[in-house]
Design a protein around this motif. Structure first.
Motif, PDB file in Angstrom:
ATOM      1  N   TYR A 167     -31.070  30.905  16.359  1.00 50.59           N
ATOM      2  CA  TYR A 167     -30.321  30.179  15.343  1.00 50.59           C
ATOM      3  C   TYR A 167     -29.013  29.709  15.938  1.00 50.59           C
ATOM      4  CZ  TYR A 167     -27.476  29.112  11.312  1.00 50.59           C
ATOM      5  OH  TYR A 167     -26.669  28.475  10.432  1.00 50.59           O
ATOM      6  N   ARG A 168     -28.704  28.468  15.686  1.00 45.14           N
ATOM      7  CA  ARG A 168     -27.434  27.917  16.128  1.00 45.14           C
ATOM      8  C   ARG A 168     -26.928  27.007  15.025  1.00 45.14           C
ATOM      9  NH1 ARG A 168     -26.258  24.810  21.774  1.00 45.14           N
ATOM     10  NH2 ARG A 168     -24.014  25.074  21.671  1.00 45.14           N
ATOM     11  N   ARG A 169     -25.820  27.397  14.402  1.00 49.23           N
ATOM     12  CA  ARG A 169     -25.287  26.584  13.322  1.00 49.23           C
ATOM     13  C   ARG A 169     -24.680  25.310  13.905  1.00 49.23           C
ATOM     14  NH1 ARG A 169     -20.094  26.449  13.800  1.00 49.23           N
ATOM     15  NH2 ARG A 169     -18.948  28.267  14.475  1.00 49.23           N
ATOM     16  N   PRO A 170     -24.585  24.276  13.089  1.00 45.58           N
ATOM     17  CA  PRO A 170     -23.931  23.051  13.542  1.00 45.58           C
ATOM     18  C   PRO A 170     -22.455  23.324  13.864  1.00 45.58           C
ATOM     19  CG  PRO A 170     -25.111  22.684  11.484  1.00 45.58           C
ATOM     20  CD  PRO A 170     -25.113  24.156  11.743  1.00 45.58           C
ATOM     21  N   SER A 171     -21.858  22.467  14.654  1.00 44.58           N
ATOM     22  CA  SER A 171     -20.441  22.588  14.990  1.00 44.58           C
ATOM     23  C   SER A 171     -19.613  22.542  13.709  1.00 44.58           C
ATOM     24  CB  SER A 171     -20.034  21.442  15.918  1.00 44.58           C
ATOM     25  OG  SER A 171     -18.639  21.401  16.064  1.00 44.58           O
ATOM     26  N   PHE A 172     -18.651  23.447  13.578  1.00 48.16           N
ATOM     27  CA  PHE A 172     -17.850  23.563  12.357  1.00 48.16           C
ATOM     28  C   PHE A 172     -17.201  22.228  11.988  1.00 48.16           C
ATOM     29  CE2 PHE A 172     -13.993  24.660   9.983  1.00 48.16           C
ATOM     30  CZ  PHE A 172     -14.542  25.433   8.979  1.00 48.16           C
ATOM     31  N   GLN A 173     -16.692  21.500  12.973  1.00 51.27           N
ATOM     32  CA  GLN A 173     -16.010  20.229  12.710  1.00 51.27           C
ATOM     33  C   GLN A 173     -16.965  19.164  12.170  1.00 51.27           C
ATOM     34  OE1 GLN A 173     -15.978  21.908  15.553  1.00 51.27           O
ATOM     35  NE2 GLN A 173     -13.908  22.148  16.330  1.00 51.27           N
ATOM     36  N   ASP A 174     -18.248  19.296  12.481  1.00 52.67           N
ATOM     37  CA  ASP A 174     -19.234  18.295  12.070  1.00 52.67           C
ATOM     38  C   ASP A 174     -19.890  18.608  10.728  1.00 52.67           C
ATOM     39  OD1 ASP A 174     -18.774  16.958  14.449  1.00 52.67           O
ATOM     40  OD2 ASP A 174     -20.406  17.998  15.489  1.00 52.67           O
ATOM     41  N   MET A 175     -19.557  19.746  10.155  1.00 54.78           N
ATOM     42  CA  MET A 175     -20.211  20.168   8.923  1.00 54.78           C
ATOM     43  C   MET A 175     -19.493  19.586   7.701  1.00 54.78           C
ATOM     44  SD  MET A 175     -20.789  24.143   9.979  1.00 54.78           S
ATOM     45  CE  MET A 175     -21.963  24.644   8.746  1.00 54.78           C
ATOM     46  N   TYR A 176     -20.280  19.008   6.784  1.00 52.38           N
ATOM     47  CA  TYR A 176     -19.713  18.529   5.524  1.00 52.38           C
ATOM     48  C   TYR A 176     -19.263  19.727   4.696  1.00 52.38           C
ATOM     49  CZ  TYR A 176     -21.763  13.935   6.389  1.00 52.38           C
ATOM     50  OH  TYR A 176     -22.088  12.721   6.919  1.00 52.38           O
ATOM     51  N   HIS A 177     -18.194  19.548   3.945  1.00 55.65           N
ATOM     52  CA  HIS A 177     -17.675  20.607   3.090  1.00 55.65           C
ATOM     53  C   HIS A 177     -17.880  20.208   1.634  1.00 55.65           C
ATOM     54  CE1 HIS A 177     -14.105  23.149   1.551  1.00 55.65           C
ATOM     55  NE2 HIS A 177     -15.135  23.937   1.754  1.00 55.65           N
ATOM     56  N   ILE A 178     -18.494  21.090   0.858  1.00 56.86           N
ATOM     57  CA  ILE A 178     -18.744  20.815  -0.554  1.00 56.86           C
ATOM     58  C   ILE A 178     -17.772  21.633  -1.391  1.00 56.86           C
ATOM     59  CG2 ILE A 178     -20.387  21.089  -2.447  1.00 56.86           C
ATOM     60  CD1 ILE A 178     -22.575  20.294  -0.528  1.00 56.86           C
ATOM     61  N   THR A 179     -16.995  20.926  -2.211  1.00 51.97           N
ATOM     62  CA  THR A 179     -16.036  21.600  -3.090  1.00 51.97           C
ATOM     63  C   THR A 179     -16.358  21.396  -4.570  1.00 51.97           C
ATOM     64  OG1 THR A 179     -14.542  19.694  -3.078  1.00 51.97           O
ATOM     65  CG2 THR A 179     -14.161  21.388  -1.397  1.00 51.97           C
ATOM     66  N   CYS A 180     -17.273  20.456  -4.848  1.00 49.73           N
ATOM     67  CA  CYS A 180     -17.613  20.148  -6.241  1.00 49.73           C
ATOM     68  C   CYS A 180     -18.965  19.434  -6.275  1.00 49.73           C
ATOM     69  CB  CYS A 180     -16.534  19.265  -6.869  1.00 49.73           C
ATOM     70  SG  CYS A 180     -16.279  17.704  -6.014  1.00 49.73           S
ATOM     71  N   ARG A 226     -19.899  25.040   3.651  1.00 53.04           N
ATOM     72  CA  ARG A 226     -20.167  23.983   4.636  1.00 53.04           C
ATOM     73  C   ARG A 226     -21.677  23.793   4.710  1.00 53.04           C
ATOM     74  NH1 ARG A 226     -15.431  21.595   6.689  1.00 53.04           N
ATOM     75  NH2 ARG A 226     -13.796  23.127   6.459  1.00 53.04           N
ATOM     76  N   VAL A 227     -22.113  22.544   4.816  1.00 51.41           N
ATOM     77  CA  VAL A 227     -23.544  22.230   4.780  1.00 51.41           C
ATOM     78  C   VAL A 227     -24.212  22.578   6.109  1.00 51.41           C
ATOM     79  CG1 VAL A 227     -25.256  20.407   4.471  1.00 51.41           C
ATOM     80  CG2 VAL A 227     -23.161  20.386   3.099  1.00 51.41           C
ATOM     81  N   LEU A 228     -25.185  23.486   6.023  1.00 47.52           N
ATOM     82  CA  LEU A 228     -26.014  23.836   7.183  1.00 47.52           C
ATOM     83  C   LEU A 228     -27.184  22.868   7.312  1.00 47.52           C
ATOM     84  CD1 LEU A 228     -26.187  27.673   6.573  1.00 47.52           C
ATOM     85  CD2 LEU A 228     -25.139  26.565   8.557  1.00 47.52           C
ATOM     86  N   GLY A 229     -27.683  22.409   6.181  1.00 47.91           N
ATOM     87  CA  GLY A 229     -28.827  21.507   6.210  1.00 47.91           C
ATOM     88  C   GLY A 229     -29.242  21.098   4.813  1.00 47.91           C
ATOM     89  N   ILE A 230     -30.054  20.045   4.772  1.00 51.68           N
ATOM     90  CA  ILE A 230     -30.618  19.542   3.518  1.00 51.68           C
ATOM     91  C   ILE A 230     -32.105  19.338   3.770  1.00 51.68           C
ATOM     92  CG2 ILE A 230     -30.668  17.592   1.902  1.00 51.68           C
ATOM     93  CD1 ILE A 230     -27.680  17.135   2.639  1.00 51.68           C
ATOM     94  N   SER A 231     -32.923  19.816   2.849  1.00 51.28           N
ATOM     95  CA  SER A 231     -34.362  19.693   3.036  1.00 51.28           C
ATOM     96  C   SER A 231     -35.048  19.320   1.727  1.00 51.28           C
ATOM     97  CB  SER A 231     -34.932  21.023   3.542  1.00 51.28           C
ATOM     98  OG  SER A 231     -36.328  20.932   3.728  1.00 51.28           O
ATOM     99  N   GLU A 232     -36.011  18.423   1.816  1.00 49.32           N
ATOM    100  CA  GLU A 232     -36.878  18.166   0.672  1.00 49.32           C
ATOM    101  C   GLU A 232     -37.892  19.296   0.647  1.00 49.32           C
ATOM    102  OE1 GLU A 232     -40.434  15.188  -0.076  1.00 49.32           O
ATOM    103  OE2 GLU A 232     -38.513  14.121  -0.236  1.00 49.32           O
ATOM    104  N   VAL A 233     -37.939  20.035  -0.456  1.00 47.08           N
ATOM    105  CA  VAL A 233     -38.815  21.198  -0.521  1.00 47.08           C
ATOM    106  C   VAL A 233     -40.033  20.986  -1.415  1.00 47.08           C
ATOM    107  CG1 VAL A 233     -37.058  22.883   0.125  1.00 47.08           C
ATOM    108  CG2 VAL A 233     -37.354  22.302  -2.275  1.00 47.08           C
ATOM    109  N   ALA A 234     -40.047  19.906  -2.192  1.00 47.66           N
ATOM    110  CA  ALA A 234     -41.222  19.616  -3.021  1.00 47.66           C
ATOM    111  C   ALA A 234     -41.207  18.151  -3.432  1.00 47.66           C
ATOM    112  CB  ALA A 234     -41.236  20.501  -4.262  1.00 47.66           C
ATOM    113  N   ARG A 235     -42.413  17.615  -3.588  1.00 46.56           N
ATOM    114  CA  ARG A 235     -42.603  16.241  -4.041  1.00 46.56           C
ATOM    115  C   ARG A 235     -43.641  16.289  -5.152  1.00 46.56           C
ATOM    116  NH1 ARG A 235     -42.138  10.850  -1.438  1.00 46.56           N
ATOM    117  NH2 ARG A 235     -40.579  11.914  -0.183  1.00 46.56           N
TER     118      ARG A 235
END
Length: 155
Positions: free
Chosen positions: A20-33, A66-75
């Motif tokens: 496991y290797r997380r994305p670089s901290f500076q490149d991660m989107y931050h969600i506040t709302c 901070r966003v690690l990833g986004i995945s479509e999990v169902a269609r």
């Protein structure tokens, strides 16, 4: 002399290894709302299909949101989508996520929260608590707008 059991022979030769290797901290989107989550999600999904069929996405987050990833999990279909909680939490555990946001769309454009939306959220929230993962929000999106369970105090 201890005999080697067949199950030991079979299982003894297998190994599971996780890298496991997380994305670089500076490149991660931050969600506040919820607005941040909506904006970031729309960068990664096919917004041209929002009015066609229901889909279900998972936003995986660190402890500091901070966003690690986004995945479509169902269609699904135009009538609904049925996410598999096992798959949702498999991804969350593999990404070492501390929190998640679940998202699905309503092709009709009607952003009313249905009883089945509430039931699915409650089920995922219960499972998340068992695994020490925080369900931050459930967001329903359309091509025009979104509604947040957290903002509506439904979570």
């Amino acid at each position: 002399m201890n005999p080697i059991l067949p199950s030991t022979e079979l299982l003894g030769s297998s190994q599971i290894e996780i890298h496991y290797r997380r994305p670089s901290f500076q490149d991660m989107y931050h969600i506040t709302c919820a607005e941040d989550a909506n904006r970031i999600l729309r960068l990664y999904i096919n917004t041209k299909q929002l009015d066609l069929i229901e889909c279900f996405w998972l936003v995986l987050l660190t402890n500091s949101n901070r966003v690690l990833g986004i995945s479509e999990v169902a269609r699904g279909t135009t009538l609904g989508v049925q996410p598999n909680p096992k798959y949702i939490f498999q991804l969350a555990l593999l990404a070492n996520a501390s929190a998640i946001i679940i998202v699905h769309n309503h092709p009709s454009g009607n952003l009313s929260i249905s009883k089945s939306d509430v039931r699915e959220t409650e089920k995922i929230q219960k499972l998340a608590k068992l695994m020490d993962i925080t369900l931050l929000d459930h967001i329903i999106i359309s091509s025009e707008s979104f509604v947040s369970f957290a903002q509506e105090r439904k979570l």
